[in-house]
Every structure is written in C-alpha cells, then in structure tokens.
Design a protein around this motif. Structure first.
Motif, PDB file in Angstrom:
ATOM      1  N   ASP A   1       0.870  -1.166   0.000  1.00 19.80           N
ATOM      2  CA  ASP A   1       0.000   0.000   0.000  1.00 19.80           C
ATOM      3  C   ASP A   1       0.914   1.225   0.000  1.00 19.80           C
ATOM      4  O   ASP A   1       1.373   1.667   1.048  1.00 19.80           O
ATOM      5  CB  ASP A   1      -0.883  -0.046   1.263  1.00 19.80           C
ATOM      6  CG  ASP A   1      -1.722   1.206   1.414  1.00 19.80           C
ATOM      7  OD1 ASP A   1      -1.689   2.051   0.488  1.00 19.80           O
ATOM      8  OD2 ASP A   1      -2.397   1.351   2.451  1.00 19.80           O
ATOM      9  N   PHE A   2       1.153   1.735  -1.230  1.00 18.86           N
ATOM     10  CA  PHE A   2       2.149   2.809  -1.330  1.00 18.86           C
ATOM     11  C   PHE A   2       1.628   4.156  -0.839  1.00 18.86           C
ATOM     12  O   PHE A   2       2.374   5.115  -0.733  1.00 18.86           O
ATOM     13  CB  PHE A   2       2.651   2.926  -2.776  1.00 18.86           C
ATOM     14  CG  PHE A   2       3.542   1.777  -3.144  1.00 18.86           C
ATOM     15  CD1 PHE A   2       4.851   1.727  -2.680  1.00 18.86           C
ATOM     16  CD2 PHE A   2       3.079   0.719  -3.922  1.00 18.86           C
ATOM     17  CE1 PHE A   2       5.679   0.662  -2.988  1.00 18.86           C
ATOM     18  CE2 PHE A   2       3.898  -0.350  -4.237  1.00 18.86           C
ATOM     19  CZ  PHE A   2       5.196  -0.373  -3.767  1.00 18.86           C
ATOM     20  N   SER A   3       0.311   4.192  -0.531  1.00 14.24           N
ATOM     21  CA  SER A   3      -0.212   5.490  -0.096  1.00 14.24           C
ATOM     22  C   SER A   3       0.409   5.895   1.241  1.00 14.24           C
ATOM     23  O   SER A   3       0.436   7.054   1.593  1.00 14.24           O
ATOM     24  CB  SER A   3      -1.732   5.425   0.018  1.00 14.24           C
ATOM     25  OG  SER A   3      -2.066   4.507   1.032  1.00 14.24           O
ATOM     26  N   LYS A   4       0.912   4.903   1.984  1.00  9.25           N
ATOM     27  CA  LYS A   4       1.459   5.260   3.302  1.00  9.25           C
ATOM     28  C   LYS A   4       2.988   5.397   3.302  1.00  9.25           C
ATOM     29  O   LYS A   4       3.576   5.644   4.345  1.00  9.25           O
ATOM     30  CB  LYS A   4       1.054   4.185   4.323  1.00  9.25           C
ATOM     31  CG  LYS A   4      -0.423   4.203   4.658  1.00  9.25           C
ATOM     32  CD  LYS A   4      -0.722   3.320   5.866  1.00  9.25           C
ATOM     33  CE  LYS A   4      -2.177   2.899   5.852  1.00  9.25           C
ATOM     34  NZ  LYS A   4      -2.373   1.531   5.352  1.00  9.25           N
ATOM     35  N   THR A   5       3.603   5.211   2.123  1.00  2.07           N
ATOM     36  CA  THR A   5       5.073   5.307   2.152  1.00  2.07           C
ATOM     37  C   THR A   5       5.506   6.770   2.127  1.00  2.07           C
ATOM     38  O   THR A   5       4.928   7.601   1.445  1.00  2.07           O
ATOM     39  CB  THR A   5       5.725   4.627   0.930  1.00  2.07           C
ATOM     40  OG1 THR A   5       5.050   5.095  -0.217  1.00  2.07           O
ATOM     41  CG2 THR A   5       5.682   3.134   0.994  1.00  2.07           C
ATOM     42  N   ASP A   6       6.526   7.046   2.923  1.00  2.14           N
ATOM     43  CA  ASP A   6       7.082   8.393   2.910  1.00  2.14           C
ATOM     44  C   ASP A   6       8.605   8.278   2.959  1.00  2.14           C
ATOM     45  O   ASP A   6       9.148   7.181   2.787  1.00  2.14           O
ATOM     46  CB  ASP A   6       6.556   9.201   4.102  1.00  2.14           C
ATOM     47  CG  ASP A   6       6.820   8.480   5.413  1.00  2.14           C
ATOM     48  OD1 ASP A   6       7.629   7.531   5.429  1.00  2.14           O
ATOM     49  OD2 ASP A   6       6.224   8.857   6.436  1.00  2.14           O
TER      50      ASP A   6
END
Ligand code: PHE
Length: 455
Positions: free
Chosen positions: A214-219
């Motif tokens: 889930d790349f939406s949470k990668t920072d």
C-alpha cells in the motif's frame, strides 16, 4: 574436514579454503538478527507490503552491486579495510571511509549484542520451561525482563564473552565451521515454523499485510528504513564484506557468492515474516510493536505448538549461533585493522574490540530500563545507535564504496576479480558497473537528502 585446511598464501593472510567456505561465511555474516528480529519489526512499523517491495528493490539494485564491490576491493587488496582503500588509491583520502566503517561496526556490535543477549535469555527460559505461560502474559514478561538492570546486562556481557572466545581462535576455525552447519539447520527449522504459522486462523490477514503493498502510506522514512535494512541485512557499507573478501581464495566466484548470499539472506528474512505476521494477526499483537515484536510473537507461536519448548529451545539456540556468526564478522573489521595497522597481537586486538563493545553495549542494554529517559532527539542510546549506524553510516559507506568501485577503481581490476583473471566469462559485468556508477550513488544520495528534508 580436509577442505577447510588453512591456506596461507599472499602475505601470510589466512584465507577461507573453499568456495563453500566463502559463501557460508558471507551468508553467516549476513544472516542473523537482522533477518529474524529487525526485518519483521521494521516491516511492521512501516506498513508491511510496500516496505518489503522497496527492500527487495534495494537489495537487487544497490545491495548486490555494493556487495560485489566490497568483495572485489577486498580480494584485490588483501588487506584490512583502511589499507584496502590506501592500496587501491594511494595518496588519496578515500581511506577515511574506512574509519566510518570501523565506527559503524562498533556501534552495531553494541546494540546487536543486547538483542543477542535476549535470545540467550529466551533460550534459557525455553529449556527451563519458564516460557510456557499464558499468551497474554508474554508482553508483560518481556517488558519486565528488558527493563531489569542486571538480567539483560549480564546476558549481553556473556554473549560478548563468548564472542571473544570464538574470535580469538582466528578466522578459519572459528567462523567457517559454525557457518557451515548453521545455515541448513536454520532453513529447515524456519520452514517448519512457516507451515505452522500458515495454519493459524488469521494467516491470510498476515500474508496480505506482507505482500499487498500500500504505497499510499510510504514516505521518506519508509524509503530510508528499507534502504537501511537492505544494508544492515547484507552486512554492507561498513567494510565487513570487504574484510571477508580479503580472506577469499583466488578461485571463489565473487558474483555467484554475492548472489547466493543475497538470495539466502532475503529468503530467510521473508520466511521470518511469514512466520511472524500470521501469528501477529492471530494472537492480536500489534505489528507496530517495534524492537520487542519478535520476542513477544515467537513465544506465543511456540507455546501453541506440540512439544513447544523443544521447538523454542532449538530455535533460540540457532538464533544465538546466527547472531554470533554476524558479530564475529563485525568484530573482524576492527581486529584486522588493529593487528595489521597497529601491530597488535590478535588476542589483544580482540580484547580491545570486545572491551569497547562491553561498555557501549551496557549503555544500550540499560536504555530499556534505568536509562530509558536518557534520550538524544527522542531516541534512547539503543535506538540512536541502531538508527545512526543502519540508516546513516551504512548507506553513506555504501555510497562511497559504489562511487569508488564505479568511478575510481580501474575497470580492469573489476573485470579481473569478477572473472577470476579471465577464467570465467561474466555476463553481468555491464549491469554491475552501471549500478555502481549511476543507480547506487544516485539512489542512496537522493534518499539520504530526502530524509533530511533537503529535497
Ligand atoms: N547482517 C547481519 C544480520 O542481518 C548484521 C550485520 C550488520 C553484520 C553489519 C555485520 C555487519 O543480522
């Protein structure tokens, strides 16, 4: 075993006698708490699948090339890390990177020994049956143990003492032997635990956490941690594999050795994840628990298995051995430096390294209890050492090694070492050089700058 006879060519430096010896020792360094303890907890705190995806990318595009570079430089120079840079680039300042590696190795040795001490306590508890408590008491039990003053401290010091005994005996006898038996046994045990975990009620949830990115949470912190984990797990960026490379025999195929090491290392980390996460979701443990995650989850798994304490004892014994093959390699960097550069006897050098580690490791151990409020930038000594060494020093070391091997080192040396003096054709030479010249430096630099907020 005859194939492990000591061979002493080239400036009387000891070297590993066989190819299997080389792979086993490199893998022995790479496989350890980084796979079983650090990988699952980092994956847990950074959201699962996306972290694993990035980690694997870093292993392939940066890790394996830097690992090859360390082997190439080490075997070419046949010296300790600092002299390796000095010999390959005389009169230039590249060797300063070697001191960075020495610092990183002592920092890692210090916090790593604390966790290795925990595995010894858990081994002891498994054997004595003390681990067989109610699953919801495990969290509390671990908390009580690590925050105690003496118990974790004593185990840490005992671990370092045992480490000292092995390293005093020298490269060959100490390291090769343990590594050769360890890896197959470890794999078998992990596969049994995997099957057990896959049969747990919430296994599917655990697997989807691991494998659905889930790349939406990668920072930027996910990127930095995944890169740090790749360096830590492969033992690269600090000259450890360079030092081992200097002990490799001239017939060792460096590319194959690097690929096999990376494959084994990654496989073991993924297996550890497949053991831990189904259990985390089945027993209601938080995946975000951090460094304590594995020590709370594994006992819960063992308690619920038939003959649990036997499995637990075997597992913690192996984990202890895997840790010691890694700490041997960390210690060896400084020992090689002190014996060759400072003319110390091996015994004295070993005592200096382990003595320093004892002091720093004690601080790390106490940072879970009496020193828990002594923080720098919100990090305890333990977390600070881990963060600075793994996420900063190793990538910076890797950056320098990649630039050195890609731009400064004569390309004929790279070719010669990779092909064993033209004996074998090496298909991936071009991609290797491309990664070392462009991908690794650009990737590492961008992530480092990004994480400190510059870009
Ligand atoms: N790679 C080892 C592990 O995964 C740790 C290590 C880091 C060893 C750096 C040597 C140097 O446990």
């Amino acid at each position: 075993m005859k194939q492990y006879k000591m061979t002493e060519k080239n400036n009387n430096r000891a070297h590993f006698a066989t190819r299997i010896g080389a792979v086993a020792t490199a893998a022995g360094s790479a496989v350890g708490l980084g796979n079983i303890w650090r990988f699952p907890y980092e994956t847990g705190t950074h959201g699962g699948g996306a972290f694993i995806f990035l980690y694997i990318m870093f292993i392939m595009l940066i890790g394996v090339p830097v690992l090859c570079a360390e082997f190439i430089m080490g075997r070419q120079a046949r010296a300790n890390e600092i002299d390796t840079f000095r010999k390959l680039a005389p009169g230039q300042k590249w060797y300063l990177a070697g001191y960075l590696g020495l610092a990183a190795s002592i920092m890692i040795l210090s916090f790593y020994s604390v966790v290795a001490g925990w595995t010894m306590e858990y081994f002891y508890m498994s054997v004595t049956g003390a681990l067989s408590v109610n699953a919801d008491r495990l969290h509390e039990m671990f908390g009580c143990f690590v925050s105690d003053f003496w118990r974790p401290l004593l185990w840490t010091l005992i671990f370092l003492g045992l480490n000292l005994l092995v390293i005093i005996r020298g490269v060959q006898k100490g390291i090769e032997r343990i590594s050769n038996i360890l890896m197959p046994m470890m794999l078998i045990l992990l596969i049994v635990f995997c099957i057990n975990s896959l049969l747990l009620p919430n296994a599917a949830e655990g697997l989807s956490f691991m494998f659905k990115p889930d790349f939406s949470k990668t920072d930027s912190s996910t990127l930095l941690s995944a890169m740090g984990q790749a360096f830590f797990s492969l033992s690269i960026g600090l000259g450890c594999m360079m030092t081992y490379g200097s002990y490799f025999s001239p017939t060792t195929r460096l590319g194959r050795c690097a690929a096999t090491t990376a494959l084994l290392d990654t496989a073991i980390a993924i297996l550890a994840g497949v053991i831990i996460f189904p259990a985390v979701f089945s027993y209601g443990i938080s995946p975000q628990a951090g460094p304590t995650l594995v020590f709370e989850t594994l006992p819960a798994i063992f308690i619920n298995m038939k003959g649990g304490y036997l499995w637990a004892s075997a597992f913690f014994a192996l984990l202890f051995l895997a840790s010691i093959t890694s700490t041997i390699s960390m210690s060896e960097i400084t020992i090689a430096y002190l014996t060759e550069k400072k003319n110390m006897s091996r015994k004295k050098a070993c005592c200096v390294v382990i003595g320093t580690a004892c002091v720093l490791a004690s601080l790390c151990s106490l940072s879970f209890g009496p020193l828990s409020s002594a923080t720098v930038c919100g990090l305890t000594v333990f977390n600070l050492f881990d963060y600075v060494a793994s996420n900063l020093l190793l990538p910076i070391g890797g950056l320098i090694i990649a630039i050195f091997a890609g731009w400064r080192l004569d390309r004929r040396i790279v070719e010669k070492q990779m092909s064993n003096d033209g004996l074998h054709s090496v298909k991936l030479l071009k991609p290797l050089r491309f990664c070392l010249r462009y991908i690794a430096p650009a990737g590492i630099l961008l992530i480092l700058l990004n994480s400190i907020g510059i870009i």
